[in-house]
Structure formats: C-alpha cells, structure tokens
Write an enzyme that holds these catalytic residues in place. Sequence first.
Site: not given
Ligand SMILES: NC(=O)C1=CN([C@@H]2O[C@H](COP(=O)(O)OP(=O)(O)OC[C@H]3O[C@@H](n4cnc5c(N)ncnc54)[C@H](O)[C@@H]3O)[C@@H](O)[C@H]2O)C=CC1
Ligand SMILES: CC(=O)[C@](C)(O)C(=O)O
Ligand SMILES: [Mg+2]
Ligand SMILES: [Mg+2]
Length: 348
Positions: A38, A100-101, A212, A124, A41, A153
């Site tokens: 949460y 992703d990590a 990005e 992703h 995204q 997101g």
């Molecule tokens: N940030 C964005 O708007 C975008 C993200 N993505 C992709 O969507 C996916 C999610 O990205 P984000 O939303 O940016 O993720 P984020 O970095 O915001 O992390 C999401 C969640 O992971 C949890 N988390 C982190 N480490 C953890 C662990 N060790 N154990 C359990 N939970 C843990 C956090 O509490 C958080 O709720 C990724 O694959 C990213 O590349 C794709 C398009 C845009």
């Molecule tokens: C927002 C988006 O699509 C990015 C920049 O690729 C990301 O947050 O990983």
């Molecule tokens: Mg990205």
């Molecule tokens: Mg992107």
Amino acid sequence: MAVMNFGGVEENVVTREEFPLEKAREVLKNETIAIIGYGVQGPGQSLNLRDNGFNVIVGQRKESKTWDKAVADGWVPGETLFDIEEACQKATIIQYLLSDAAQIEVWPTVKKHLTPGKALYFSHGFAITYKERTGIVPPADVDVILVAPKGSGTSLRRMFLQGRGLNSSYAIFQDATGRAHDRVVALGIGVGSGYLFETTFKREVYSDLTGERGTLMGAIQGIFAAQYETLRANGHTPSEAFNETVEELTQSLMPLVAENGMDWMYANCSTTAQRGALDWWKKFRDASKPVFEELYSEVAKGNEAQRSIDTNSKPDYRKGLEEELKELRESEMWQAGMVVRKLRPENN
Ligand SMILES: NC(=O)C1=CN([C@@H]2O[C@H](COP(=O)(O)OP(=O)(O)OC[C@H]3O[C@@H](n4cnc5c(N)ncnc54)[C@H](O)[C@@H]3O)[C@@H](O)[C@H]2O)C=CC1
Ligand SMILES: CC(=O)[C@](C)(O)C(=O)O
Ligand SMILES: [Mg+2]
Ligand SMILES: [Mg+2]
C-alpha cells in the site's frame, strides 16, 4: 482489440469503448483481487478497483505507516485488510505491488499461495525479466500478467476521481488458465486506465527504466540544473532563472504540449522563440543521445536493476533516498521554486 495507427505504425490497443467496465466486472465477478502493498500504486489501484465495483482486499504489513493509511482509506482489518500472507491465501488474483526490491524478500510467502488457476499480477516487468537477479519464478500453473500504469499511482487515483484515465501497458507472460487475456484487460480497465497498449514484460521494464532515468525524471532534472546554473552564473536572479527554467514550462508551455503537441506549443510562442527553438533542439538531441544510448545499454545489461536491488534492499534505504531528496529540495533552484509556487495567485 482495436488496431490504431500511431504516426504510421499500427498497434493493438484496448479502449474503454470496446472493453467497458461492465464487461470487466463480468470477467472478474468471481475473483478476489488482493492488492499486496500500500505504497504508491497500491492505494491508486485498489481504490479505483473498489470504486469500480470489484471485489478487492488489501494485504499489508501490520504496524506500518501504510497499514494505518489503508485503514484511513476505508479498508477494514479482518474484512478487507489483512497481513500479506492472509491476503495472498484469500486471493484468486494477487496484485504484487510491493517495491521491486521488497518483492524479492516477500516472494516465498507469495509463492506458497500461488495455487493452480490463480493469477499473479505485476505493474512492472522487473521481477520476471530480471529473474536471475530476483529469483522470482512463478509456478507454471498460474497466469502471470502485467498492467503498468504509465504514471504515478497518485495520478492514477487523481485522474480517476476527475473522470479521466491514465494510460497503461499490459502483457501476458504466462497463460495457464486460458483466461489470462480477459483477466489482464479487465484488471487494466478496472484500475482506471485510459487505454491499454500491448507490450511484453521485457519491453515494459526496459522502456520504463529508461524513461524514468531519462526524460521523465533524471534527464529533466539534469537539463533544468544545467540551464539554471548557467543563468545564475551569468548574473540572473533566482526568480528569473527559475521562472525561465521551470515555472514557465510547467504552468504555461507544457499544458499546451499536452493539449495539442509540440508544434502547437511552438506556434503559440513568438516567431523569435520558434526560430531559436527550431535551430537549437537538434543540438540538444545530439548532445544527449549518447547518454540515452549508454542508459539503455545499462538497463539492458541488468546493471540498473542490480543497482536498484542492492540499494533498495538495505534496511535503511528510505533514509538514504530521503537524504538525497532533501538535498534536491534544499538546493537553491528548488528553494526558489517553493517561493515561486507560493506566489501563484491560486495558492494565496
Ligand atoms: N510508484 C509508482 O507510481 C509506480 C510503481 N510501479 C511499480 O509498482 C510496484 C509497486 O511500486 P510502489 O507503489 O512505488 O511501491 P512502494 O515503494 O511504494 O512500496 C509498496 C509497499 O511495499 C511495502 N514494503 C516495502 N518493503 C517491504 C518489505 N520488506 N516487506 C513487506 N512490505 C514491504 C511498503 O510498506 C509499501 O506499502 C513496483 O513494481 C513499481 O515498479 C509502476 C508504475 C508507477
Ligand atoms: C511513475 C512511473 O511510472 C515510474 C516513474 O516508472 C515509477 O514510479 O517507477
Ligand atoms: Mg518505473
Ligand atoms: Mg513507469
């Protein structure tokens, strides 16, 4: 699927007209969709799906800031909000939206609940494309699908609330049930995509990491800094340098580009500006092209993925990122920007 001509190249796309929300609801009517994570995204996708009438639950680490955020957003512990393992167990579709990590670390828990016929969804292509580095190899009897919103997101949610849509790509890595296509497209429409374009996991991650690091985030800050510093070194005030570098772009010129393309923005500027921009843009392209080529090659070799895994797997990775963001925020250019934003009449 509609075939559309994009500047002379035909591509398959899915629009909301041909795959309306009612159809998406029908396709997913017996599914429980678990949003795992949460962060950025997770809220966007889960809230849009919920508002669109799908059966959604959230899986998130308890006793975390984002668990509290989920509660504040109306997810109910024990009903629609669970720890990660319980949500994975209840789900028929697991939307894996941890960073992703973190996906690497939590993978054994998720894998355990990937029983035959379930679907594993990513936003992703990272985990699957770089599987030698992530160790994420799903079992053969589940669907493996991707919907990647092309934006934050935060924007996905905001645009949904404005009745708009953020474009997403979609891909199928593995179709075990014969339903992967309908599932992925229905989810793409359900999360609030404007239209969906076809890709593969590999093409998604290569283009996304390039974008990005490039024009969307890395290159833009680089070119802003280069121009701002040049103006300042030549005696221009911060106000003048910031307005001429960032404020005019975001407030005046980019909205024109968004509305009707680059030539339209040019056409709405002076002929003096047009003459100069038309003369100089190719020089900037040629100067930056080698950097983009280097960037793409680093992405394709997996070096960018590895760097991201190595740094973002450290327990204190957020602290490090925040320190670097603070440095940006406290730079003269962005401090000047803060004052400029405050002076926007609509902010008074
Ligand atoms: N940030 C964005 O708007 C975008 C993200 N993505 C992709 O969507 C996916 C999610 O990205 P984000 O939303 O940016 O993720 P984020 O970095 O915001 O992390 C999401 C969640 O992971 C949890 N988390 C982190 N480490 C953890 C662990 N060790 N154990 C359990 N939970 C843990 C956090 O509490 C958080 O709720 C990724 O694959 C990213 O590349 C794709 C398009 C845009
Ligand atoms: C927002 C988006 O699509 C990015 C920049 O690729 C990301 O947050 O990983
Ligand atoms: Mg990205
Ligand atoms: Mg992107």
